[in-house]
Design a protein around this motif. Structure first.
Motif, PDB file in Angstrom:
ATOM      1  N   LEU A 329       0.821  -1.222   0.000  1.00  0.00           N
ATOM      2  CA  LEU A 329       0.000   0.000   0.000  1.00  0.00           C
ATOM      3  C   LEU A 329       0.848   1.262   0.000  1.00  0.00           C
ATOM      4  O   LEU A 329       0.599   2.173  -0.808  1.00  0.00           O
ATOM      5  CB  LEU A 329      -0.953  -0.031   1.198  1.00  0.00           C
ATOM      6  N   LEU A 333       0.851   4.032  -2.975  1.00  0.00           N
ATOM      7  CA  LEU A 333       0.519   5.420  -2.645  1.00  0.00           C
ATOM      8  C   LEU A 333       1.635   6.377  -3.038  1.00  0.00           C
ATOM      9  O   LEU A 333       1.383   7.523  -3.398  1.00  0.00           O
ATOM     10  CB  LEU A 333       0.211   5.538  -1.153  1.00  0.00           C
ATOM     11  N   LEU A 349      -5.108   0.585  -6.906  1.00  0.00           N
ATOM     12  CA  LEU A 349      -5.279   0.691  -5.466  1.00  0.00           C
ATOM     13  C   LEU A 349      -6.661   0.196  -5.044  1.00  0.00           C
ATOM     14  O   LEU A 349      -6.810  -0.501  -4.024  1.00  0.00           O
ATOM     15  CB  LEU A 349      -5.088   2.152  -5.040  1.00  0.00           C
ATOM     16  N   LEU A 353      -7.359  -2.805  -2.461  1.00  0.00           N
ATOM     17  CA  LEU A 353      -8.184  -2.641  -1.268  1.00  0.00           C
ATOM     18  C   LEU A 353      -9.324  -3.655  -1.248  1.00  0.00           C
ATOM     19  O   LEU A 353      -9.657  -4.217  -0.191  1.00  0.00           O
ATOM     20  CB  LEU A 353      -8.743  -1.220  -1.216  1.00  0.00           C
ATOM     21  N   GLN A 367      -2.778   0.910   7.979  1.00  0.00           N
ATOM     22  CA  GLN A 367      -2.462   1.750   6.830  1.00  0.00           C
ATOM     23  C   GLN A 367      -3.564   2.776   6.529  1.00  0.00           C
ATOM     24  O   GLN A 367      -3.430   3.564   5.593  1.00  0.00           O
ATOM     25  CB  GLN A 367      -2.282   0.864   5.588  1.00  0.00           C
ATOM     26  N   LEU A 371      -3.655   5.883   3.822  1.00  0.00           N
ATOM     27  CA  LEU A 371      -4.541   5.730   2.669  1.00  0.00           C
ATOM     28  C   LEU A 371      -5.491   6.908   2.538  1.00  0.00           C
ATOM     29  O   LEU A 371      -5.658   7.496   1.467  1.00  0.00           O
ATOM     30  CB  LEU A 371      -5.345   4.438   2.816  1.00  0.00           C
ATOM     31  N   CYS A 400     -12.433   3.837  -4.034  1.00  0.00           N
ATOM     32  CA  CYS A 400     -11.593   3.458  -2.891  1.00  0.00           C
ATOM     33  C   CYS A 400     -12.227   3.925  -1.586  1.00  0.00           C
ATOM     34  O   CYS A 400     -12.221   3.203  -0.578  1.00  0.00           O
ATOM     35  CB  CYS A 400     -10.195   4.053  -3.056  1.00  0.00           C
TER      36      CYS A 400
END
Length: 1746
Positions: A329, A333, A349, A353, A367, A371, A400
């Motif tokens: 992650l 990112l 992403l 997820l 995280q 995030l 997301c």
């Protein structure tokens, strides 16, 4: 064995050797090496039944394949054409070939590519794309061998070079993918052969594997484990970033295919495949991609890696995914900071997820903060474009957030909601966007968080940035749908929506760019939140104002990025939607929205508010709610019914503002009637719809504001009458007074509210309440505003209708009060501001008195006028300081006084007791008005003081005592000077536009003058008025004359309308007045002319009135004046003076004898008028009067003529000339020859005076006949021109006109141009026509003598030159004049319409001009032709060729008309023309043929009798060898086409073959005319021979078919049209109904031709019915492959292609394919792209013979 023992199979038939020569197409078979077939013929003996045909059929197939390959190679050779259209056609042809023979086409392409190894990559790509197209359509028909060949070719092409990313490799890869849909195993075998372990594969190999996995999921996934196991070791070998990108893309597609396969196991061929089979390999690949390649500096590689990691994460083992998330992650990112385009990052992403949530990862919680921060930043980043990729990236980021909201709603809100407190616009907008998305997509998780979310919205509600506002409105809309607004604090959201609906239009932009607005600081936000809470608790939340600053703020970087809809638009739409579509909002919004009706700062929101309230109220009524919709007891903050009524009524006064505020307000009033007063329901059900209907019938532009306000006031009065409750009315008036300050910024609405207050007070019965409110209004009014003063005055006036005494008392008390006195002391005059304020108060009081006088009952006003009203008005106007009167300087105060005095005067005059009322202060008031008028600036009209003052004087004139004579003269003089001397208004001269103030002022002056005239309705009184106007009528300034004439007309109409004659008395000043006005009928100003006619009209009827006729009597002569007005509209001098002449005739017939002298003397004085047009009009009218009434002034005629003749030399004025013309006429009556000789001696060109004198000779017919005879004799006696050589002796001589014939020609024109010459012209018509026509012919191209050319050049720089004496033009003009005067006007018009006169003047067009003249004569002047022909026939043997050509052309054209037959002239004309057949001039011979052919049009019934002569002449013309240009032959072809149908059949037969053979060479002539004539004649030959000589002519039809079809594409339209005709005539010979129907459908004249469709249809029917013509048609079309015209060259291969397309394969032997393909190859090198395109298209159709 004997030869007869051999049998041969040929095209499915078993033949013996003897039968072979008879078989059609044997030659073609031999060309195809059929000898091989013969050599291998099978023995047939006793076992003849066993015929072995396999080898023969195989050989035939081999020949077909060879032919197709040849075609294919020919097409492939054309692939390198430079024209993209041709390239596209080649590809299309290849695809067509592939449709018929896919295997052969694919083999040919494969062979071509292998043989042309150096072929450029773009062309190789085209071939491969064509192969892909064929494969896509026929993959299931492909055999394994062909598939293998194609696979090997594509594999080789794909890996031939190591260059990456070219279209060529991609096209090869696509071929493999297309084959792989059916032959996946073979493709995989070849691809995997190039995908060996330990060897880095070609990039295209990986791309192909990836594409195959997408296109054939079920076929490829079983291969993936082995592919992955082979590929994983290669990952470490890939050192180049481009190669790594390819690996990543392959892994991405492999993973996506695997996921799709696993998701559809029920349809998969192998349902035992499991995710675990891929987990280990995917993780190994993941390790390399994430830990090594993701760190690359290449942005493309990083994006490819992250795109692959998304789907790969779903295939990782659960424990491995959980283990990698802490690194995965952050790694993903981090890419947000490295890439501008983040779509792949966000998409991947989201997939990661989802995978983490699916496995129930706990690492995600750790995280989560990172995030949320990263994703939030992506939403808040400024968007520079609205491309689909950017929008898709935003959607992926929001997806997301949806995933995170479903798994961790608390953490998400804990992160988001504090972000709403920031001052950063982007952060706040982004957070709101996320919040809206989460509210909609995770409604279940957010259900328990509603209070928390609502409380966090307080600070965003205070933001003034428009982007933030839009986002907040969208969030509130989402909240409304999910029940948030029903929670505590939801009302604040509703109020926010309404605040945005109330934004004015000028603020519908980003407020961050407005200098005076800034975002609030945190401390200010905290303060405002506290204020909001406090105000909410007290119900005074409307008092909260936005924070502003004088410091400008720098616009943000994206301040120019505006949404499509403004904040207000979005808010209005949102309010209406939640009101009408969200049922749960009904209880929230009702009656809460009523609170927002009365606050002024919600004015702009009234329309949406009213609409929503109406909908909510109706919904509640339908649901059965109580009759009383509004429960005021339980809602303390609601506005009272009086406040609602006042507010909605006032805003309705401007009904179209705010998107229809008036209609919305009235509808709401109607719905709320029960809550306002229980008695209003039934009445409003009737009255409100009428008001709404009125609004529907009008627009903002057409609505009359005053009328609309009056309707509303009537509605209010009606409402008050229905209620009839003094308490209720007093409370309503009190509320109205209370709301007055709210309308300070809307003067019009405030003015209307004042009227409403006056209406309400007038309906109140309590004098105390009325007095109290009037007093308060006087004390609180803002006198500095003009609208307020006007409104206050209207209020007092309306109130005075029922409370006059109380109103006057309050006004007088206010004047005496300290409030008024404290500002007018002695010291205040030294303070400008105080003085100004006092003047405004005085203005208002004066206006109040005026309106009181205007509105109050008339019988009560008279008693108060002088004692109260005027006294107090002048007391307010006159200021005295230390006993000295100080004159006011305030124009507004003057205007108010004038306006009020006008209203007072009007009230007095309109009273029933006005006649007995003595106005003692009348003279004083009039003097005061004149003082005001004189004080106005003379050069500008800025205020309505003049208008109002004159209105006041108008009313005062009617009141006793009468004005003295001097006072009356002063009034007239001052008012005239004040208005007439003003500068002209814009465009006043045309009368198209004038300022309303000016027009009103003029109307006021008219009213004043007519009121003064009314006091003295006698001729003397009228004379006095005209004397005042006379200097202005004669003014040199046009606008002053126009104004004075307008006033004069008005006075005369009034005088006439009120004329009462008790005794027959003379109108002694009629002549003087008519002489003054009548010349103005020609004034330069249109308005002046119209008014002048009106004045004369009125004067004539005044005279009739004084003669004793009744007022309703209508005189025919006088009425004609009105009809003449139309002639004065346009400033054409001819029309004007003609109209003036007609007016003078009317005057002469209606003027009494005793007035004639005074009229003439007045008009003679008008000759010196400064306006030239008026002077000329006077001359015209003088001459007319002399003519009409000259018998009374006979002794004066010589004197008048003598004066005018002398002025002819002294001046150029036109009005002098008629007298001189008359004198010349008298002289010529006695000395005709001498006058003619003298005038002919005048210098050429004739000047205007000489021309006018010539025209004077046409007055009397006998005199004109003598003059014309003399002039014709002098024109014809001398030679027309002399030849002279200017330079070399060998040069062409110039022709120069001789003077005497030229002068006679010009004189003839001048004489015949006079209308009076008509009788003489008719008498000499034949001689004049023949002489002038021949004069025209012999002057074409003739020049003027040198001395005249020099004189003409000099005249071009001087004043208006005389008429052009150019010889030919003068002759043409004389001929025109002859025709016009001879009654042949239609001939002239026909020639003008056709341009014939211009043609006559030129050498090139002279023949056509003569032809048109003859046609016009035959059509319009037939009876004159016999004598004209007799005169012309005598000239056919003339010396001059041009004269013979002209006469022959004229006679030839006459034969085209039936008139020669009617007049029995046919025989003589034919005899004359046939006699000219041997003329030395080719032009004459050609015209003879034309004339003979014209017989077909003029006398078709006579053609059979003269058929042999006519045909002989035409055939002789076809064979004319003395004409090198073949123009005679061309005329013969045209003539034959016209005559063929009319001659006898036996006469036709004799010329058939000769004509057909003779014209064929002209089909392809380079000259368009010859092609057209020959083809059209060919059509007529076909038409003439239907049913006769068909066998003879069929061969000609077949031979001409191809040229005719191809020339349909001739670049010249006439040729193509001729081909249409000829084809339609040819087709009956072929006896094919289908072909005839196709020709009838496509070849209709006037319809556009779709050539390709027509040719296709034609070839289809030809091949169906005449298959044996294939070879002949194709060979003929080959000739046109070399045509000179591109369009014909393109049509030829197209025709061939369609023939092949529709021919049966059995007829292939008729076509020499070798020759045809060779010709097409040559066309492929043609310079015209269109030709090359058609050649390729035909090559594609040759596959038919495969």
């Amino acid at each position: 064995m004997a030869p007869s023992a051999y049998l041969f199979r040929v095209k499915g038939k078993v033949l013996s050797v003897e039968e072979l020569p008879c078989f059609p197409g044997l030659r073609v078979l031999r060309c195809c090496r059929v000898d091989t077939l013969l050599a291998e013929a099978l023995l047939v003996g006793e076992e003849a039944a066993q015929v072995h045909t396999g080898q023969a059929e195989a050989e035939t197939t081999e020949m077909t394949e060879s032919y197709v390959k040849k075609l294919a190679f020919t097409m492939l050779d054309a692939i390198t054409d430079k024209d993209p259209v041709v390239q596209e056609q080649v590809c299309s042809a290849l695809c067509s070939l592939g449709e018929a023979q896919p295997g052969v086409m694919l083999h040919a392409c494969e062979k071509y590519l292998r043989q042309h190894d150096k072929l450029a990559h773009p062309y190789r790509a085209m071939v491969l794309r064509a192969m892909e197209t064929v494969l896509s359509s026929h993959i299931y028909k492909l055999d394994t061998d062909t598939a293998s060949i194609v696979i090997l070719l594509a594999s080789s092409e794909m890996t031939k070079t190591k260059e990456l990313g070219c279209d060529w490799q991609q096209a090869a890869s696509n071929v493999l993918v297309a084959v792989g849909k059916q032959f996946v195993n073979q493709v995989m075998e070849e691809v995997l052969r190039r995908f060996q372990p330990g060897v880095l594969p070609h990039c295209s190999v990986l791309q192909t594997l990836a594409s195959l996995s997408v296109s054939n999921v079920f076929g490829m996934v079983p291969f993936l484990p082995s592919i992955l196991s082979t590929m994983l070791p290669m990952l470490g070998m890939a050192k180049q970033d481009t190669m790594r990108v390819v690996f990543c893309c392959a892994l991405q597609h492999f993973s996506e295919s695997t996921l799709e396969y696993l998701a559809n196991l029920d349809q998969a061929p192998d349902p035992t495949v499991r995710k675990d089979a891929f987990a280990t390999d995917i993780f190994s690949a993941y390790d390399i991609l994430f830990y090594h390649w993701l760190q690359s500096r290449d942005a493309k590689l990083r994006l490819a890696v992250v795109a692959a990691l998304g789907p790969m994460s779903h295939l990782l083992p659960s424990e491995k995914l959980e283990e990698q998330l802490p690194k995965l992650l952050p790694g993903v990112l981090s890419l947000y900071k490295k890439h501008a385009e983040t779509f792949q990052v966000s998409k991947s992403l989201g997939q990661i997820l989802e995978a983490a949530v699916n496995v129930g990862s706990r690492t995600l919680e750790v995280q989560l903060d990172a995030l949320l921060a990263a994703l939030h930043a992506q939403i808040c980043v400024p968007v520079e474009s609205t491309s689909p990729l950017v929008m898709s990236s935003q959607k992926e980021v929001l997806r997301c957030f949806t995933v995170l909201a479903c798994c961790s709603p608390d953490r998400l809100l804990a992160f988001l909601l504090p972000k709403l407190d920031t001052n950063n616009e982007r952060l706040r907008v982004g957070t709101l966007q996320i919040l809206r998305h989460v509210i909609n997509s995770a409604a279940a998780q957010m259900e328990v968080k509603k209070p928390f979310i609502l409380s966090s919205m307080k600070l965003p509600l205070l933001d003034t940035n428009s982007k933030v506002k839009r986002a907040v409105v969208q969030v509130i809309s989402a909240m409304a749908h999910h029940g948030y607004l029903e929670q505590p604090g939801g009302e604040a959201m509703v109020e926010y929506i309404i605040q945005q609906c109330a934004l004015p239009p000028e603020q519908e932009k980003d407020l961050s760019t407005v200098p005076l607005t800034r975002r609030p600081t945190s401390q200010e936000n905290l303060t405002r939140v506290t204020q909001l809470a406090r105000l909410e608790s007290t119900g005074r939340k409307q008092e909260l104002l936005p924070i502003t600053s004088t410091k400008p703020e720098r616009p943000g970087a994206d301040s120019e990025d505006q949404a499509a809809d403004s904040v207000r638009t979005v808010s209005v739409r949102t309010l209406y939607l939640i009101s009408t579509t969200v049922d749960r909002m009904s209880d929230v919004l009702w009656p809460y929205l009523l609170e927002f009706l009365t606050p002024v700062h919600f004015t702009e929101a009234l329309t949406p508010l009213c609409r929503s309230l109406v909908h909510l109220a109706l919904k509640r009524q339908e649901a059965g709610a109580d009759a009383l919709l509004v429960q005021y007891d339980s809602h303390a903050n609601l506005p009272s019914p009086y406040a609602v009524t006042t507010r909605l009524l006032v805003v309705s006064s401007n009904p179209y503002l705010g998107d229809g505020r008036g209609a919305a307000s009235l509808r709401l009033l109607k719905v709320l009637h029960g809550s306002i007063h229980p008695l209003l329901g039934q009445r409003w059900e009737t009255t409100v719809p009428l008001l709404l209907e009125y609004l529907d019938e009008h627009t903002k532009e057409t609505l009359l504001q005053k009328e609309w306000e009056e309707k509303l006031l009537v509605f209010l009065r009606d409402t008050l009458a229905v209620v009839a409750d003094n308490t209720w009315i007093c409370q309503l008036s009190q509320e109205m007074c209370k709301q007055l300050p709210s309308y300070s910024k809307t003067p019009q609405e405030k003015n209307f509210l004042y009227k409403c207050i006056g209406t309400a007070l007038g309906a109140a019965s309590s004098k105390e309440v009325v007095g109290k409110h009037l007093r308060e209004l006087l004390e609180t009014a803002k006198y500095q505003e003009e609208a307020e003063r006007e409104g206050l005055a209207c209020c007092f006036g309306v109130c005075a209708i029922t409370h006059l005494e109380d109103t006057l008392t309050q006004l007088e008390d206010f004047v005496r009060s300290d409030v008024f006195r404290k500002s007018i002391g002695i010291f205040s005059i030294f303070k400008d501001r105080s003085e100004h304020e006092v003047e405004k108060v005085k203005s208002a009081l004066i206006l109040c008195y005026g309106h009181v006088a205007a509105w109050a009952p008339r019988e009560m006003v008279l008693a108060k006028v002088e004692s109260d009203i005027l006294r107090n008005m002048f007391q307010c106007f006159n200021t005295k300081v230390l006993g000295i009167k100080v004159e006011t300087k305030d124009p507004a105060l003057k205007l108010c006084l004038v306006q009020s005095l006008c209203m007072v005067s009007q009230a007095v005059c309109s009273s029933t007791q006005a006649s007995s009322f003595y106005f003692s202060r009348k003279a004083e008031l009039v003097a005061q008005m004149l003082e005001f008028i004189r004080a106005e600036p003379p050069d500008a009209l800025r205020t309505p003081i003049r208008k109002k003052a004159m209105h006041a004087c108008t009313y005062l004139v009617h009141v006793e005592p009468a004005l003295e004579e001097q006072a009356q003269a002063d009034v007239i003089h001052s008012c005239l000077r004040s208005v007439l001397a003003l500068p002209p208004e814009p465009e006043e001269e045309d009368g198209t536009f004038q300022e309303p103030l000016y027009l009103d002022t003029v109307h006021a002056l008219e009213d004043l003058l007519t009121s003064l005239l009314q006091r003295n309705m006698t001729p003397q009184g009228l004379q006095i008025m005209v004397e005042h106007l006379s200097p202005w009528i004669k003014s040199p300034r046009g606008h002053e004359r126009a104004r004075a004439l307008g006033l004069s007309a008005c006075l005369l109409q009034y005088f006439l309308g009120h004329l009462q004659v008790s005794a027959l008395v003379p109108f002694h000043n009629l002549g003087l007045l008519v002489g003054l006005f009548s010349p103005r009928c020609a004034d330069m100003w249109p308005a002046t002319r119209q008014e002048a006619v009106g004045c004369v009209y009125s004067l004539l009827y005044l005279q009739l009135g004084y003669e004793g006729f009744s007022r309703d009597h209508r005189d025919d002569m006088a009425e004609r004046l009105l009809a003449l007005k139309d002639g004065l509209v346009h400033p054409d001098p001819t029309v004007l003076f003609h109209t003036c002449h007609s007016i003078a005739q009317i005057i002469a017939k209606r003027l009494p004898p005793d007035q004639l002298i005074s009229l003439l003397l007045t008009m003679f004085e008008g000759l010196g008028d400064p306006v030239k047009n008026c002077s000329r009009a006077a001359t015209v009218m003088i001459n007319c009067l002399l003519k009409e009434r000259g018998n009374m002034l006979l002794e004066k005629v010589p004197e008048i003529v003598s004066v005018l003749r002398s002025k002819l030399q002294e001046t150029q004025e036109e009005h002098v000339l008629p007298a001189a013309q008359h004198s010349v006429y008298l002289l010529a009556s006695q000395h005709c020859a001498a006058v003619v000789s003298s005038l002919l001696g005048s210098p050429l060109p004739f000047d205007s005076h000489t021309c006018a004198l010539w025209r004077a000779l046409a007055v009397e017919p006998s005199l004109t006949t003598q003059v014309l005879g003399l002039l014709v004799e002098k024109m014809s006696r001398d030679v027309p021109f002399k030849e002279s050589r200017t330079f070399l002796l060998g040069s062409t001589p110039d022709r120069v006109a001789t003077l005497l014939p030229l002068a006679a020609t010009c004189a003839l024109y001048e004489v015949m141009s006079a209308p009076a010459s008509a009788p003489a012209v008719l008498e000499l018509y034949p001689q004049l026509f023949a002489a002038l026509l021949l004069r025209v012919s012999c002057t074409v191209g003739v020049q003027l003598p040198r001395n005249l050319q020099t004189k003409e050049r000099r005249s071009t720089s001087t004043a208006p030159a005389a008429r052009n004496p150019e010889p030919c033009s003068s002759a043409v003009e004389a001929l025109q004049a002859l025709l016009l005067r001879g009654g042949s006007q239609d001939v002239v018009q026909c020639m003008e319409q056709e341009g014939g006169w211009e043609l006559l003047r030129t050498l090139a067009g002279h023949e056509d001009g003569v032809t048109q003249l003859a046609s016009a004569m035959a059509k319009c002047a037939g009876p004159r032709l016999p004598l004209v022909l007799k005169a012309l026939t005598c000239t056919q043997n003339g010396v001059y060729e041009m004269q013979r050509v002209t006469s022959t052309a004229f006679l030839a054209q006459l034969l085209s008309s039936n008139v020669v037959n009617d007049l029995m002239l046919l025989e003589s004309l034919l005899e004359s023309l046939l006699a000219q057949q041997k003329d030395s001039s080719a032009s004459v011979r050609r015209l003879v043929l034309r004339g003979l052919a014209n017989t077909a049009s003029g006398s078709p019934e006579k053609v059979p009798a003269h058929g042999p002569q006519l045909l002989t002449a035409m055939i002789s013309g076809l064979d004319d060898g003395d004409d090198p240009q073949s123009l005679v032959a061309l005329e013969a072809m045209v003539g034959l086409a016209r005559l063929l149908e009319l001659v006898q059949p036996w006469d036709r037969r004799s010329v058939l073959l000769h004509t057909a053979i003779r014209i064929r060479p002209f089909f392809d002539s380079e000259k368009m005319e010859f092609r057209t004539a020959s083809i059209r004649l060919f059509g007529h030959l076909n038409k003439a021979y239907h049913g006769d000589c068909e066998d003879i002519f069929l061969e000609q039809v077949v031979g001409g078919l191809v040229p005719l079809l191809l020339h349909l594409q001739d670049p010249q339209i006439p040729v193509a049209s001729a081909c249409r005709f000829a084809l339609c005539m040819c087709i009956p010979h072929l006896q094919c109904e289908e072909l005839a129907a196709a020709f009838q459908k496509h070849l209709q004249e006037g319809h556009s031709l779709h050539f390709g469709e027509f040719l296709n249809s034609t070839c289809k029917h030809l091949m169906h019915h005449f298959p044996d013509l294939l070879g002949r048609l194709v060979s003929t079309s080959l000739f046109y492959f070399k045509s000179s015209w591109d369009s014909v060259r393109a049509a030829a291969p197209l025709f061939t292609g369609f023939l092949v397309l529709h021919a049966e394969p059995d007829h292939r032997p008729q076509v020499d394919l070798e020759q045809l393909i060779t010709a097409l190859r040559l066309l492929l090198r043609d310079p015209a792209p269109g030709v090359r395109e058609k050649a390729v298209e035909t090559l594609g159709r040759l596959v038919k013979f495969a």
